[in-house]
Design a protein around this motif. Structure first.
Motif, mmCIF file in Angstrom:
data_model
loop_
_atom_site.group_PDB
_atom_site.id
_atom_site.type_symbol
_atom_site.label_atom_id
_atom_site.label_comp_id
_atom_site.label_asym_id
_atom_site.label_seq_id
_atom_site.Cartn_x
_atom_site.Cartn_y
_atom_site.Cartn_z
ATOM 1 N N GLY A 398 0.808 -1.212 0.000
ATOM 2 C CA GLY A 398 0.000 0.000 0.000
ATOM 3 C C GLY A 398 0.842 1.264 0.000
ATOM 4 N N ILE A 399 0.174 2.390 0.250
ATOM 5 C CA ILE A 399 0.826 3.706 0.258
ATOM 6 C C ILE A 399 0.455 4.402 1.563
ATOM 7 N N LEU A 400 1.446 4.998 2.222
ATOM 8 C CA LEU A 400 1.220 5.714 3.474
ATOM 9 C C LEU A 400 1.694 7.153 3.324
ATOM 10 N N GLU A 401 0.837 8.083 3.745
ATOM 11 C CA GLU A 401 1.191 9.497 3.761
ATOM 12 C C GLU A 401 1.033 10.006 5.189
ATOM 13 N N VAL A 402 2.098 10.548 5.744
ATOM 14 C CA VAL A 402 2.080 11.077 7.111
ATOM 15 C C VAL A 402 2.769 12.435 7.099
ATOM 16 N N GLY A 403 2.108 13.434 7.643
ATOM 17 C CA GLY A 403 2.747 14.743 7.687
ATOM 18 C C GLY A 403 1.757 15.834 8.018
ATOM 19 N N PRO A 404 2.256 17.071 8.127
ATOM 20 C CA PRO A 404 1.389 18.201 8.462
ATOM 21 C C PRO A 404 0.451 18.542 7.305
ATOM 22 N N ARG A 405 -0.711 19.059 7.659
ATOM 23 C CA ARG A 405 -1.681 19.510 6.651
ATOM 24 C C ARG A 405 -1.382 20.949 6.264
ATOM 25 N N THR A 406 -1.821 21.311 5.086
ATOM 26 C CA THR A 406 -1.574 22.666 4.588
ATOM 27 C C THR A 406 -2.218 23.709 5.491
ATOM 28 N N GLY A 407 -3.428 23.462 5.931
ATOM 29 C CA GLY A 407 -4.130 24.418 6.769
ATOM 30 C C GLY A 407 -3.868 24.268 8.249
ATOM 31 N N GLY A 408 -2.906 23.434 8.626
ATOM 32 C CA GLY A 408 -2.615 23.197 10.030
ATOM 33 C C GLY A 408 -3.119 21.845 10.483
ATOM 34 N N GLY A 409 -2.482 21.268 11.452
ATOM 35 C CA GLY A 409 -2.861 19.946 11.931
ATOM 36 C C GLY A 409 -2.001 18.858 11.314
ATOM 37 N N TRP A 410 -2.460 17.627 11.499
ATOM 38 C CA TRP A 410 -1.677 16.452 11.090
ATOM 39 C C TRP A 410 -2.579 15.482 10.343
ATOM 40 N N ARG A 411 -2.000 14.780 9.390
ATOM 41 C CA ARG A 411 -2.778 13.809 8.599
ATOM 42 C C ARG A 411 -2.029 12.500 8.498
ATOM 43 N N VAL A 412 -2.803 11.414 8.649
ATOM 44 C CA VAL A 412 -2.317 10.064 8.375
ATOM 45 C C VAL A 412 -3.274 9.445 7.371
ATOM 46 N N ARG A 413 -2.748 9.112 6.199
ATOM 47 C CA ARG A 413 -3.606 8.543 5.146
ATOM 48 C C ARG A 413 -2.925 7.302 4.587
ATOM 49 N N ALA A 414 -3.652 6.194 4.658
ATOM 50 C CA ALA A 414 -3.143 4.917 4.165
ATOM 51 C C ALA A 414 -4.087 4.384 3.099
ATOM 52 N N ARG A 415 -3.494 3.880 2.026
ATOM 53 C CA ARG A 415 -4.292 3.343 0.911
ATOM 54 C C ARG A 415 -3.820 1.917 0.629
ATOM 55 N N PHE A 416 -4.792 0.984 0.636
ATOM 56 C CA PHE A 416 -4.504 -0.428 0.411
ATOM 57 C C PHE A 416 -5.152 -0.892 -0.894
ATOM 58 N N PRO A 417 -4.416 -1.618 -1.711
ATOM 59 C CA PRO A 417 -5.065 -2.220 -2.883
ATOM 60 C C PRO A 417 -6.000 -3.346 -2.453
ATOM 61 N N VAL A 418 -7.140 -3.406 -3.077
ATOM 62 C CA VAL A 418 -8.117 -4.451 -2.784
ATOM 63 C C VAL A 418 -8.059 -5.494 -3.879
ATOM 64 N N PRO A 419 -7.690 -6.731 -3.563
ATOM 65 C CA PRO A 419 -7.637 -7.779 -4.592
ATOM 66 C C PRO A 419 -8.978 -7.921 -5.287
ATOM 67 N N VAL A 420 -8.937 -8.193 -6.574
ATOM 68 C CA VAL A 420 -10.164 -8.328 -7.344
ATOM 69 C C VAL A 420 -11.008 -9.459 -6.798
ATOM 70 N N GLN A 421 -10.348 -10.524 -6.380
ATOM 71 C CA GLN A 421 -11.120 -11.647 -5.870
ATOM 72 C C GLN A 421 -11.877 -11.308 -4.614
ATOM 73 N N ALA A 422 -11.414 -10.312 -3.876
ATOM 74 C CA ALA A 422 -12.134 -9.930 -2.661
ATOM 75 C C ALA A 422 -13.456 -9.305 -2.990
ATOM 76 N N GLU A 423 -13.605 -8.724 -4.225
ATOM 77 C CA GLU A 423 -14.846 -8.102 -4.603
ATOM 78 C C GLU A 423 -15.803 -9.101 -5.238
ATOM 79 N N GLU A 424 -15.284 -10.273 -5.607
ATOM 80 C CA GLU A 424 -16.124 -11.206 -6.361
ATOM 81 C C GLU A 424 -16.260 -12.539 -5.644
ATOM 82 N N GLN A 425 -16.201 -12.524 -4.321
ATOM 83 C CA GLN A 425 -16.341 -13.775 -3.589
ATOM 84 C C GLN A 425 -17.757 -14.300 -3.780
ATOM 85 N N PRO A 426 -17.928 -15.579 -4.017
ATOM 86 C CA PRO A 426 -19.245 -16.136 -4.192
ATOM 87 C C PRO A 426 -20.009 -16.143 -2.894
ATOM 88 N N ALA A 427 -21.290 -16.008 -3.008
ATOM 89 C CA ALA A 427 -22.142 -16.021 -1.812
ATOM 90 C C ALA A 427 -22.209 -17.390 -1.212
#
Length: 427
Positions: A398-427
């Motif tokens: 995945g991708i991680l972004e950690v640092g100060p925000r432009t308008g002040g404060g702090w941000r932690v943002r993490a993005r994970f890829p979702v496997p295609v099979q996770a979206e198409e699991q059979p019922a």
């Protein structure tokens, strides 16, 4: 550095750049001394009596000043040569004494600042200074008989003029040599303290590196343990589905087909999680056990937001996009990162507002935690927490972004890829 280490510490020799500086300084002082000699001879100021030949005068000036070229490389030898040449030049009535006196001062200072053997440097300086005072006393005793009756005709103070002249001479020389001695010791002590600070800084850097390494290893073990639980769950599900498939294979082939498809999908997920777990364990084979409760995931985000509100923060929570089923390891990693971000906000940020958002994108899931706190750079425990975040994100590509925000404060943002099979699991 303890007292024993201080006593044994030896100042490193001069660097090539310092040796080049000494060369140019020594040459410059020699040229300046020769120029001063020229002015003295031109003015006819021969305080010590009739001078020797011009060539001998030049010889004594060069003998006193030129050794300064090697003052940091061979401070003991330079001090001996300079002091002997200075006294010999005085004995021979060499007229130049201004620049050569400064050269003697520089030699004594260099011995105090760069002498490797401190006991030898101390004894040698004391010996040179004592010799200089002995020479001064001898000079006074020899010249006192040559003082004319009108020499002190203008004297008006309460102290006898001859005594005043002698005391003044000894006082000036005492200050001269005393400063040379003390300044040399001060420079050596400053160099030793600088070495101590450098050693302590290196030890601190190594300690911090070890702490970061231990934090990484500990976090990898915790992640691997969670992935182990995920893999065990999937294997258990595969066993249940295989048993169901065996029971209905003859009576309901369609249900058996769906069970086999589910087994296939679960096996792929389990293999993927197992690959991540083994990758982490290879990087932390010698890690110690450090248990952390598992079972956390996307379903615990509302509870996380409630805990932040109970702690006094104005907390917002939102889910954007269409939620899709996530692998358990991704769900746990996303929650752990948000949990660490909220903990950092409560402990370090001095914030009043917190915002937690989950975004389901096309083939990714994003966790975004922001606050309006100070946004200071992470240090201490907070820095070690960020190490754990990076390890979790890296384990899932995945991708991680950690640092100060432009308008002040702090941000932690993490993005994970979702496997295609996770979206198409059979019922």
């Amino acid at each position: 550095m303890d007292s024993t280490s201080r006593d044994r510490w030896s100042r490193p020799g001069p660097t090539p750049q310092q040796l080049r500086v000494d060369l140019w300084i020594g040459l410059a002082v020699t040229v300046l001394a020769l120029f001063s000699l020229t002015l003295t001879r031109s003015a006819g100021v021969f305080v010590l009596g009739p001078p020797p030949s011009g060539a001998e005068q030049v010889l004594w000036v060069v003998a006193v000043t030129a050794p300064l070229v090697w003052r940091r490389r061979f401070p003991e030898a330079v001090t001996l040569v300079t002091s002997i040449a200075f006294i010999a030049g005085q004995f021979r009535a060499a007229p130049e004494s201004q620049v050569t006196s400064g050269a003697l001062f520089a030699a004594i200072y260099a011995l105090g600042a760069w002498g490797r053997n401190r006991q030898l440097a101390r004894r040698l300086r004391i010996g040179v200074i004592a010799t200089m005072f002995a020479w001064l006393g001898l000079s006074y005793s020899v010249t006192v008989g040559e003082i004319g009756p009108d020499t002190f005709a203008q004297a008006a103070g309460p102290v006898p003029p001859l005594l005043a002249a002698v005391v003044n001479g000894f006082l000036l020389n005492g200050l001269f040599f005393g400063f040379a001695y003390l300044f040399g010791d001060t420079a050596w002590i400053a160099a030793r303290r600088d070495a101590e600070l450098r050693t302590q800084a290196e030890q601190l850097r190594l300690s911090q590196a070890e702490a970061r390494e231990r934090a990484v290893i500990g976090e990898r073990v915790r992640i691997a343990r969670e992935l182990h639980d995920v893999v065990a769950h999937h294997v258990s599900v595969m066993g249940v589905q295989a048993a169901a498939c065996r029971r209905v294979m003859d009576s309901d082939p369609e249900a058996a087909r769906r069970a086999l498809s589910a087994i296939e999908q679960t096996a792929r997920t389990a293999v993927d999680e197992l690959r991540r777990m083994l990758g982490l364990l290879r990087a932390s084979e010698n890690a110690t056990d450090d248990r952390q409760p598992g079972g956390a995931g996307m379903g615990q985000f509302p509870e996380l937001a409630d805990r932040a509100r109970n702690a006094g923060l104005e907390t917002g929570f939102g889910v954007y996009g269409d939620p899709v089923p996530l692998p358990d390891s991704v769900s746990q990693a996303a929650y752990r990162i948000a949990q660490e971000a909220v903990t950092n906000t409560l402990k370090h940020a001095r914030a009043t507002v917190l915002d937690i958002r989950i975004r389901y994108l096309a083939h990714e899931v994003e966790v975004d935690v922001t606050d309006n706190g100070t946004g200071a750079a992470p240090t201490g425990d907070r820095g070690l927490g960020l190490i754990g975040m990076r390890e979790r994100v890296a384990a899932h590509d995945g991708i991680l972004e950690v640092g100060p925000r432009t308008g002040g404060g702090w941000r932690v943002r993490a993005r994970f890829p979702v496997p295609v099979q996770a979206e198409e699991q059979p019922a």
